[in-house]
Enzyme design. Structure first.
Site, PDB file in Angstrom:
ATOM      1  N   CYS A 154       0.716  -1.109  -0.009  1.00 40.14           N
ATOM      2  CA  CYS A 154      -0.111  -0.127   0.025  1.00 40.14           C
ATOM      3  C   CYS A 154       0.880   1.204  -0.112  1.00 40.14           C
ATOM      4  O   CYS A 154       0.729   2.164   0.919  1.00 40.14           O
ATOM      5  CB  CYS A 154      -1.105   0.032   1.057  1.00 40.14           C
ATOM      6  SG  CYS A 154      -2.302   1.284   0.904  1.00 40.14           S
ATOM      7  N   GLU A 165      -2.037  -1.665  -5.383  1.00 40.09           N
ATOM      8  CA  GLU A 165      -1.247  -2.787  -4.849  1.00 40.09           C
ATOM      9  C   GLU A 165      -0.670  -3.487  -6.289  1.00 40.09           C
ATOM     10  O   GLU A 165      -1.462  -3.219  -7.083  1.00 40.09           O
ATOM     11  CB  GLU A 165      -2.144  -3.671  -4.092  1.00 40.09           C
ATOM     12  CG  GLU A 165      -0.889  -4.874  -3.190  1.00 40.09           C
ATOM     13  CD  GLU A 165       0.060  -3.947  -2.701  1.00 40.09           C
ATOM     14  OE1 GLU A 165       1.357  -3.940  -3.086  1.00 40.09           O
ATOM     15  OE2 GLU A 165      -0.062  -3.535  -1.498  1.00 40.09           O
TER      16      GLU A 165
END
Length: 235
Positions: free
Chosen positions: A2, A106
């Site tokens: 992240c 991601e």
């Protein structure tokens, strides 16, 4: 994980969603937020929630420069109560934060090392604004007070959307009751962390995103085109 996320909504929508006055566009309408940038968050240093801009990447109070922050954009929920940089922050509601977002990126590792990683874009309930559970702290660097923030991450295994892409995911507080609990001064570390965990599978969606998201800080690394793979269109 992240290392990039979005906060594409404007101040009016965020104010309506979180019920905290947001007086400017700063930190809003962003499609590629990167570490060390200023990000929009809700904190309650004096008991009442307020919006602030904080530097993404926690700088411990004992730091003498900004280098530590680049290493601390995330904090693992499993060790946050034991790591020196975080353990004194979790018990204090005044040091917990809601890091505002409406999606995150991601990267999926390729089967062959020679191939580039493919970014995926994750959303909650088809794109609603939400909050990452986060921690923040002030630190005085070269005579200037810097307020910085880190978001919590958890094991992604319980979430069947996130797990195939990465083994970690951010702690997402999608609902108002969880957000209020995270900032509740009546809750200690154990009780506050009890509201954290992997978001239920049915609330998370993901699709391939534009590899241009890798180029944070460049002019072509902003805008809605980053949210979809080239040629896919925005629907």
């Amino acid at each position: 994980m992240c290392g990039r996320y979005t906060n594409t909504a404007g101040p009016e929508e965020l104010n309506d969603r979180f019920k905290v006055p947001i007086s400017s566009d700063a930190g809003t309408r962003r499609f590629n937020i990167a570490p060390t940038e200023e990000v929009l968050a809700i904190v309650a240093p004096k008991g009442e929630p307020e919006a602030q801009l904080l530097r993404w990447g926690l700088i411990p109070h004992w730091a003498t420069d900004l280098k530590e922050g680049a290493k601390m954009i995330n904090a693992r929920i499993e060790t946050v109560v034991s790591k020196p940089a975080f353990r004194n922050l979790v018990p204090k509601s005044s040091r917990r934060a809601l890091q505002l977002a409406d999606g995150y990126f991601e990267w999926l590792k390729p089967e062959k090392r020679s191939e580039p990683r493919q970014p995926f874009y994750f959303q909650v309930d088809d794109g609603i604004p939400f909050a990452f559970a986060a921690l923040w702290t002030p630190a005085k660097i070269d005579g200037e007070w810097i307020h910085s923030i880190t978001l919590l991450t958890c094991d992604s295994a319980p979430n069947r959307v996130a797990a195939p892409i990465h083994n970690r995911m951010p702690v997402i507080l999608a609902d108002r009751d969880a957000q209020q609990a995270w900032l509740d001064p009546e809750l200690g570390a154990e009780e506050a962390l009890a509201v954290c965990g992997a978001l239920p599978t049915e609330r998370l969606s993901a699709h391939a995103a534009n590899p241009a998201v890798n180029k944070a800080g460049q002019l072509d690394a902003e805008g809605p085109g980053l949210l979809v793979a080239p040629g896919a269109g925005l629907g």
